[in-house]
Design an enzyme around this catalytic site. Structure first.
Site, PDB file in Angstrom:
ATOM      1  N   GLU A  54      22.255 -46.107  14.553  1.00  0.00           N
ATOM      2  CA  GLU A  54      21.949 -45.157  15.626  1.00  0.00           C
ATOM      3  C   GLU A  54      20.562 -45.400  16.208  1.00  0.00           C
ATOM      4  O   GLU A  54      20.373 -45.384  17.435  1.00  0.00           O
ATOM      5  CB  GLU A  54      22.004 -43.712  15.098  1.00  0.00           C
ATOM      6  CG  GLU A  54      23.333 -43.305  14.524  1.00  0.00           C
ATOM      7  CD  GLU A  54      23.445 -43.493  13.010  1.00  0.00           C
ATOM      8  OE1 GLU A  54      24.065 -42.630  12.369  1.00  0.00           O
ATOM      9  OE2 GLU A  54      22.905 -44.488  12.484  1.00  0.00           O
ATOM     10  N   CYS A  82      22.874 -39.444   9.352  1.00  0.00           N
ATOM     11  CA  CYS A  82      22.046 -38.847   8.299  1.00  0.00           C
ATOM     12  C   CYS A  82      20.982 -37.952   8.944  1.00  0.00           C
ATOM     13  O   CYS A  82      20.919 -37.816  10.167  1.00  0.00           O
ATOM     14  CB  CYS A  82      21.377 -39.965   7.493  1.00  0.00           C
ATOM     15  SG  CYS A  82      20.130 -40.891   8.427  1.00  0.00           S
TER      16      CYS A  82
END
Length: 151
Positions: A54, A82
């Protein structure tokens, strides 16, 4: 293209990570139907604990767009983000997040906690998981099974 098409592209990026011995997670950023950022996990090869898929995709998009804010963008990723990535998604002002497999150990978009809906934070990103979840999860399971087989 639709959400599944973009997740399939992210899966191709995840396979690139796997080929390098990295955990197979891929991500891309889309704005107005155009892919403006791509990334895959690379913390091992880059010796960088922040080199998650990401983050890599958002860095790529920010450079291409010339703006650290990714307003109006959608981030597609094969695994639920996360805490670090969820925070970065919010700081970048990503409008929408679409992910594949959930992460019951570290997922912060509904599995462990949900930072995307945390009322005390000043930005909220629309998040949707489960797109091609089985295929995304299988890629991760096969990677870790192969890794355990070598141990």
């Amino acid at each position: 293209m639709n959400d599944e098409d973009y997740i399939r592209i992210a899966l191709d990026l995840a396979r690139e990570a796997a080929a390098m011995g990295e955990v197979p997670v891929g991500a891309l950023v889309v704005k107005d139907g155009e892919i403006v950022g791509r990334g895959f996990n690379a913390p091992i090869s880059r010796s960088d604990p922040t080199a998650h898929a990401e983050i890599q995709a958002m860095r790529d998009a920010a450079q291409r767009l010339g703006n650290y804010r990714l307003v109006g963008c959608t981030l597609y990723v094969t695994l639920e983000p996360c805490a670090m990535c969820s925070g970065a998604i919010q700081h970048a002002r990503v409008a929408r997040l679409v992910f594949g497999a959930t992460d019951p150990k570290t997922g912060c978009c509904g599995s462990v906690i949900n930072l995307m809906d945390e009322a005390r934070l000043n930005h909220h990103c629309d998040a949707m998981g489960g797109v091609l979840a089985e295929e995304c999860g299988r890629l991760l399971s096969e990677f870790f099974a192969a890794r355990r087989g070598k141990a």
